[in-house]
Design a protein around this motif. Structure first.
Motif, PDB file in Angstrom:
ATOM      1  N   LYS A   1       0.725 -14.317 -12.279  1.00  0.00           N
ATOM      2  CA  LYS A   1       1.347 -13.752 -11.083  1.00  0.00           C
ATOM      3  C   LYS A   1       2.585 -12.917 -11.432  1.00  0.00           C
ATOM      4  N   PHE A   2       3.353 -13.323 -12.456  1.00  0.00           N
ATOM      5  CA  PHE A   2       4.436 -12.461 -12.931  1.00  0.00           C
ATOM      6  C   PHE A   2       3.856 -11.112 -13.362  1.00  0.00           C
ATOM      7  N   ALA A   3       2.730 -11.160 -14.077  1.00  0.00           N
ATOM      8  CA  ALA A   3       2.083  -9.926 -14.526  1.00  0.00           C
ATOM      9  C   ALA A   3       1.600  -9.102 -13.336  1.00  0.00           C
ATOM     10  N   LEU A   4       1.053  -9.773 -12.327  1.00  0.00           N
ATOM     11  CA  LEU A   4       0.590  -9.063 -11.138  1.00  0.00           C
ATOM     12  C   LEU A   4       1.741  -8.341 -10.436  1.00  0.00           C
ATOM     13  N   GLU A   5       2.898  -8.978 -10.386  1.00  0.00           N
ATOM     14  CA  GLU A   5       4.055  -8.350  -9.745  1.00  0.00           C
ATOM     15  C   GLU A   5       4.438  -7.068 -10.490  1.00  0.00           C
ATOM     16  N   GLY A   6       4.485  -7.127 -11.813  1.00  0.00           N
ATOM     17  CA  GLY A   6       4.801  -5.919 -12.585  1.00  0.00           C
ATOM     18  C   GLY A   6       3.728  -4.857 -12.440  1.00  0.00           C
ATOM     19  N   TYR A   7       2.480  -5.292 -12.444  1.00  0.00           N
ATOM     20  CA  TYR A   7       1.354  -4.365 -12.254  1.00  0.00           C
ATOM     21  C   TYR A   7       1.476  -3.659 -10.899  1.00  0.00           C
ATOM     22  N   THR A   8       1.754  -4.439  -9.857  1.00  0.00           N
ATOM     23  CA  THR A   8       1.804  -3.882  -8.506  1.00  0.00           C
ATOM     24  C   THR A   8       2.988  -2.943  -8.328  1.00  0.00           C
ATOM     25  N   ASP A   9       4.139  -3.307  -8.877  1.00  0.00           N
ATOM     26  CA  ASP A   9       5.298  -2.417  -8.797  1.00  0.00           C
ATOM     27  C   ASP A   9       5.005  -1.084  -9.477  1.00  0.00           C
ATOM     28  N   THR A  10       4.331  -1.151 -10.621  1.00  0.00           N
ATOM     29  CA  THR A  10       3.972   0.076 -11.341  1.00  0.00           C
ATOM     30  C   THR A  10       2.968   0.906 -10.545  1.00  0.00           C
ATOM     31  N   LEU A  11       1.962   0.244  -9.997  1.00  0.00           N
ATOM     32  CA  LEU A  11       0.945   0.943  -9.207  1.00  0.00           C
ATOM     33  C   LEU A  11       1.591   1.639  -8.014  1.00  0.00           C
ATOM     34  N   ARG A  12       2.536   0.965  -7.375  1.00  0.00           N
ATOM     35  CA  ARG A  12       3.220   1.564  -6.223  1.00  0.00           C
ATOM     36  C   ARG A  12       3.962   2.841  -6.620  1.00  0.00           C
ATOM     37  N   LEU A  13       4.633   2.807  -7.771  1.00  0.00           N
ATOM     38  CA  LEU A  13       5.355   3.984  -8.248  1.00  0.00           C
ATOM     39  C   LEU A  13       4.402   5.130  -8.585  1.00  0.00           C
ATOM     40  N   GLU A  14       3.280   4.776  -9.194  1.00  0.00           N
ATOM     41  CA  GLU A  14       2.328   5.809  -9.614  1.00  0.00           C
ATOM     42  C   GLU A  14       1.586   6.428  -8.436  1.00  0.00           C
ATOM     43  N   LEU A  15       1.506   5.683  -7.321  1.00  0.00           N
ATOM     44  CA  LEU A  15       0.824   6.200  -6.131  1.00  0.00           C
ATOM     45  C   LEU A  15       1.800   6.757  -5.091  1.00  0.00           C
ATOM     46  N   ALA A  16       3.078   6.839  -5.454  1.00  0.00           N
ATOM     47  CA  ALA A  16       4.096   7.280  -4.493  1.00  0.00           C
ATOM     48  C   ALA A  16       3.867   8.707  -4.014  1.00  0.00           C
ATOM     49  N   ASP A  17       3.197   9.519  -4.814  1.00  0.00           N
ATOM     50  CA  ASP A  17       2.949  10.907  -4.414  1.00  0.00           C
ATOM     51  C   ASP A  17       1.632  11.061  -3.659  1.00  0.00           C
ATOM     52  N   THR A  18       1.027   9.939  -3.289  1.00  0.00           N
ATOM     53  CA  THR A  18      -0.219   9.968  -2.515  1.00  0.00           C
ATOM     54  C   THR A  18       0.027   9.337  -1.152  1.00  0.00           C
ATOM     55  N   HIS A  19      -1.018   9.220  -0.365  1.00  0.00           N
ATOM     56  CA  HIS A  19      -0.937   8.587   0.950  1.00  0.00           C
ATOM     57  C   HIS A  19      -1.219   7.093   0.878  1.00  0.00           C
ATOM     58  N   ILE A  20      -1.411   6.554  -0.328  1.00  0.00           N
ATOM     59  CA  ILE A  20      -1.748   5.133  -0.499  1.00  0.00           C
ATOM     60  C   ILE A  20      -0.459   4.321  -0.627  1.00  0.00           C
ATOM     61  N   ARG A  21      -0.295   3.310   0.216  1.00  0.00           N
ATOM     62  CA  ARG A  21       0.876   2.443   0.182  1.00  0.00           C
ATOM     63  C   ARG A  21       0.490   1.077  -0.392  1.00  0.00           C
ATOM     64  N   VAL A  22       1.389   0.498  -1.174  1.00  0.00           N
ATOM     65  CA  VAL A  22       1.096  -0.734  -1.901  1.00  0.00           C
ATOM     66  C   VAL A  22       2.124  -1.807  -1.545  1.00  0.00           C
ATOM     67  N   SER A  23       1.648  -2.992  -1.190  1.00  0.00           N
ATOM     68  CA  SER A  23       2.533  -4.095  -0.806  1.00  0.00           C
ATOM     69  C   SER A  23       2.137  -5.383  -1.522  1.00  0.00           C
ATOM     70  N   LEU A  24       3.119  -6.258  -1.670  1.00  0.00           N
ATOM     71  CA  LEU A  24       2.906  -7.603  -2.204  1.00  0.00           C
ATOM     72  C   LEU A  24       3.158  -8.633  -1.115  1.00  0.00           C
ATOM     73  N   ILE A  25       2.285  -9.618  -1.031  1.00  0.00           N
ATOM     74  CA  ILE A  25       2.529 -10.791  -0.199  1.00  0.00           C
ATOM     75  C   ILE A  25       2.858 -11.941  -1.147  1.00  0.00           C
ATOM     76  N   GLU A  26       3.951 -12.656  -0.864  1.00  0.00           N
ATOM     77  CA  GLU A  26       4.415 -13.716  -1.763  1.00  0.00           C
ATOM     78  C   GLU A  26       4.499 -15.044  -1.007  1.00  0.00           C
ATOM     79  N   PRO A  27       3.375 -15.742  -0.863  1.00  0.00           N
ATOM     80  CA  PRO A  27       3.401 -17.035  -0.165  1.00  0.00           C
ATOM     81  C   PRO A  27       4.001 -18.127  -1.049  1.00  0.00           C
ATOM     82  N   GLY A  28       4.594 -19.097  -0.380  1.00  0.00           N
ATOM     83  CA  GLY A  28       4.946 -20.345  -1.034  1.00  0.00           C
ATOM     84  C   GLY A  28       3.815 -21.338  -0.790  1.00  0.00           C
ATOM     85  N   PRO A  29       4.129 -22.596  -0.499  1.00  0.00           N
ATOM     86  CA  PRO A  29       3.067 -23.595  -0.276  1.00  0.00           C
ATOM     87  C   PRO A  29       2.250 -23.297   0.983  1.00  0.00           C
TER      88      PRO A  29
END
Length: 275
Positions: A150-178
């Motif tokens: 999940k740490f890796a997923l967070e870094g992956y998602t942050d990177t994907l969001r930056l790389e897609l910033a010039d497109t119409h695609i928006r990227v979000s993370l949901i971070e549930p606890g229990p």
């Protein structure tokens, strides 16, 4: 205009809980499940459902092809949700256990996302929502494989969001606890597959872990039902300005704050006592 949304991991839990609200919100939903029995069950409930095994590249490729056909090449939303937790102290987990964890929780997500992105580029607007965890930024003992994925997923998602910033695609993370789902039952199965509790110096802690994982309910004061994740999911899909992160449950919000303000030494003491 039909807006198609793909949801992975729909046999139970958050994925399954999202289907009816998404349909009620007017989306055309494509669910995915690993088990053919669950695929048939969800199809009988009136949803499009496609078999998807994130551990199998051929299954991912076939699923992506079916999605392309159903959506006629235009996909609005992807909710990556399918995952499991691999318990066990890192010193007791073989490399194969970590590879299995990352294959399901990260590499399979990447494979599917990469294959579906061309469909999302064809849409006038599109959203990718990644279901992470409080354990994607706050580590806890005996959850190292899951923490790492999940740490890796967070870094992956942050990177994907930056790389897609010039497109119409928006990227979000949901971070549930229990969240009250079948997560514990699946985690117990994974634990017993890879760890021999009686041969570990953590044997007593493992005994307590097994007792916890065998319970149908977590017993946590802060645990919420899977439905608690639906309003953030809908906001991420509907809002013209979706949030980068949606933090769900009190523990997630508290640990996010503590990580910002506390030195690592003090944070370690708190996390070391966390159940």
């Amino acid at each position: 205009m039909s807006l198609w949304v793909v949801v992975t991991g729909c046999s139970s839990g958050i994925g399954y809980a999202s289907l009816a609200p998404l349909k009620a919100a007017g989306y055309h939903v494509i669910a995915t499940c690993r088990n053919p029995i669950d695929v048939e069950r969800i199809q009988n409930e009136g949803y499009q459902c496609v078999k998807l095994d994130l551990d199998d590249p051929q299954s991912i490729a076939q699923c992506a092809e079916e999605i392309a056909t159903l959506t006629q090449g235009k996909l609005y939303g992807l909710f990556n949700n399918a995952a499991y937790g691999q318990p066990g102290a890192l010193e007791d987990l073989p490399v194969a256990a970590l590879k299995a964890q990352f294959t399901t929780n990260l590499f399979g997500w990447h494979d599917l996302t990469q294959r579906l992105l061309p469909l999302m580029h064809n849409s006038d607007n599109a959203r990718i929502i990644q279901n992470s965890s409080v354990l994607g930024f706050a580590a806890m003992k005996y959850r190292g494989a899951y923490n790492a994925s999940k740490f890796a997923l967070e870094g992956y998602t942050d990177t994907l969001r930056l790389e897609l910033a010039d497109t119409h695609i928006r990227v979000s993370l949901i971070e549930p606890g229990p969240i009250e789902t079948r997560f514990r039952a699946n985690a117990l199965k994974a634990f017993l597959c890879w760890v021999s509790p009686e041969n570990s110096r953590h044997a007593e802690q493992y005994r307590l872990q097994i007792e916890r994982l065998e319970k149908e309910q977590s017993g946590s004061t802060f645990a919420l039902p899977a439905q608690a994740c639906i309003p953030p999911l809908l906001h991420a899909l509907n809002s013209p300005r979706p949030k980068r992160r949606y933090r769900i449950t009190t523990p997630t919000k508290v640990f996010a704050f503590l990580k910002r303000v506390l030195p690592t030494l003090l944070l370690d003491k708190i996390l070391g006592k966390a159940a």
